[in-house]
Design an enzyme around this catalytic site. Structure first.
Site, short mmCIF file in Angstrom:
data_model
loop_
_atom_site.label_atom_id
_atom_site.label_comp_id
_atom_site.label_asym_id
_atom_site.label_seq_id
_atom_site.Cartn_x
_atom_site.Cartn_y
_atom_site.Cartn_z
N LYS A 52 0.82 -1.21 0.00
CA LYS A 52 0.00 0.00 0.00
C LYS A 52 0.85 1.26 0.00
O LYS A 52 0.46 2.27 -0.57
CB LYS A 52 -0.97 0.00 1.19
N LYS A 60 -11.04 -4.26 -4.73
CA LYS A 60 -11.98 -3.16 -4.91
C LYS A 60 -11.31 -1.96 -5.56
O LYS A 60 -11.96 -1.15 -6.20
CB LYS A 60 -12.51 -2.70 -3.55
N LYS A 83 -4.17 -9.63 -7.26
CA LYS A 83 -5.35 -10.06 -6.50
C LYS A 83 -6.60 -9.28 -6.93
O LYS A 83 -6.51 -8.09 -7.22
CB LYS A 83 -5.01 -9.79 -5.03
P1 AMP Z 1 -11.04 -6.32 2.48
O1 AMP Z 1 -11.96 -6.02 1.38
O2 AMP Z 1 -9.61 -6.06 2.13
O3 AMP Z 1 -11.44 -5.72 3.77
O4 AMP Z 1 -11.14 -7.90 2.70
C1 AMP Z 1 -12.19 -8.56 3.39
C2 AMP Z 1 -11.94 -10.05 3.40
O5 AMP Z 1 -11.95 -10.56 2.07
C3 AMP Z 1 -10.56 -10.42 3.99
O6 AMP Z 1 -10.69 -11.61 4.75
C4 AMP Z 1 -9.71 -10.66 2.78
O7 AMP Z 1 -8.65 -11.55 3.00
C5 AMP Z 1 -10.73 -11.25 1.81
N1 AMP Z 1 -10.34 -10.99 0.42
C6 AMP Z 1 -10.15 -9.77 -0.16
N2 AMP Z 1 -9.79 -9.89 -1.45
C7 AMP Z 1 -9.75 -11.22 -1.70
C8 AMP Z 1 -9.43 -12.00 -2.87
N3 AMP Z 1 -9.09 -11.41 -4.01
N4 AMP Z 1 -9.51 -13.34 -2.77
C9 AMP Z 1 -9.86 -13.94 -1.60
N5 AMP Z 1 -10.16 -13.27 -0.47
C10 AMP Z 1 -10.11 -11.93 -0.52
#
Ligand code: AMP
Ligand code: TRP
Length: 326
Positions: free
Chosen positions: A112, A196, A193
């Site tokens: 980041k 968003k 990955k």
């Molecule tokens: P975040 O949107 O970063 O707050 O992520 C929320 C949850 O989704 C966390 O447990 C992340 O590890 C999971 N996550 C986010 N992006 C991915 C992805 N591309 N594949 C699998 N899990 C994800």
């Protein structure tokens, strides 16, 4: 006391199928097994540049998406991080026992800081300590997350151990648990990955059937030759999604085609898109309904914060006492 689960999601944009298969699907299963806390982590979300004018909307949408995807507010505690001020209070207490070197090693911080070069702030650096506070406030032992969060959960364990050794046994050892698809890659760039913050990389839970079809049909399958004839990252990603959204016979059929060198990616994508549309339809419907009931959602959050706060307050009291602060 039975085991507790804690997990969080940032309100940084649309909830996508990576979040869904990587994390939320596990939460939905596990909520029946453990006492569960799910948190929309708005204090984490402000560590990267954002627009304050739509933050409330994004928080609301994240709650709605999670309930629509199957989190049951009658069973699980769902709340907003900033409604429970003990999260930041415990962060400060943990800051005083966390060596800077531990934070400098965090992969997500490095990534980041690279992505948001102009605005690397202390909050971004301290982000994993806030995450440790989230988990340990509730003395959670089980933390269902995607793969990118494993390092943060390990750090949480290090902080818990250091606290226990320094001030006396207080926290359990939390453990990250991963689902079958812990890392979904971007559809438009399978070397990164699904995220968003990368437009075109994801299908969101609020996408229309046509938007889903478009994104899946555009998915990149080959990004040049792969070593040793391995499946390319884009193809592996589509198979991972197929295993999540399609029946086993379908997966087997395409796997056989692939093994024979006779696979047609456009066929695979068509089938995957339709199965995804069908799987996401009930979530989309539930979402539309919830959007009409903002009062119900707000009530869930009010109750959630109250429940969470009762536990959080007690943990902070205990921690302060052990640290000689009252
Ligand atoms: P975040 O949107 O970063 O707050 O992520 C929320 C949850 O989704 C966390 O447990 C992340 O590890 C999971 N996550 C986010 N992006 C991915 C992805 N591309 N594949 C699998 N899990 C994800
Ligand atoms: N950092 C996590 C993410 O980006 C979200 C999060 C915050 C979290 N606090 C948590 C996840 C506690 C699990 C437990 O996905």
């Amino acid at each position: 006391m039975g085991k507790r689960i804690f997990s969080g999601i940032q309100p940084t944009g649309a909830v996508h199928i990576g979040n869904y298969v990587g994390a939320i699907k596990q939460w939905v299963d596990l909520q029946h097994k453990y006492e569960s806390f799910f948190c929309i982590v708005d204090y984490h979300a402000i560590t990267i540049p954002y627009d304050p004018s739509d933050m409330q909307q994004r928080i609301f949408d994240a709650v709605v998406d999670n309930i629509a995807a199957g989190l049951d507010p009658e069973i699980a505690t769902i709340f907003i991080q900033s409604h429970v001020p003990e999260h930041t209070e415990l962060t400060w207490l943990f800051n005083s026992i966390t060596p800077m070197g531990w934070l400098g090693r965090m992969t997500q911080f490095k990534e980041k800081s690279e992505q948001f070069k102009e605005s690397v702030n202390v909050g971004l650096y301290d982000y994993p300590v806030l995450q440790a506070a989230d988990i340990l406030l509730y003395k959670a032992q089980v933390v269902p997350v995607g793969e990118d969060q494993v390092q943060h959960v390990e750090l949480t364990r290090d902080i818990a151990r250091k606290f226990n050794v320094t001030f006396g046994d207080t926290f359990p050892d939390p453990e990250a648990i991963l689902g079958a698809a812990p890392r979904i890659m971007g559809l438009n760039d399978p070397t990164r990955k699904m995220s968003k913050s990368i437009p075109g990389s994801y299908v969101s839970l609020s996408d229309s059937p046509d938007e889903i079809r478009q994104s899946v049909m555009r998915a990149v399958t080959d990004v040049g030759p792969t070593p040793g004839g391995e499946m390319s990252p884009g193809t592996a990603n589509l198979f991972m999604l197929l295993r999540e959204f399609s029946p086993p016979e379908t997966v087997q059929r395409f796997q056989d085609d692939y093994d024979r060198g006779a696979i047609r990616y456009s066929d695979l994508k068509k089938v995957l898109a339709e199965d995804m549309v069908a799987a996401l339809a009930p979530i989309r419907e539930a979402r539309e309904k919830l959007l009409q009931q903002p009062e119900t959602v707000r009530e869930v959050l009010r109750r959630g914060a109250e429940k969470a706060r009762g536990i959080a307050r007690e943990t902070v009291r205990e921690v302060k006492e052990r640290m000689g602060l009252g």
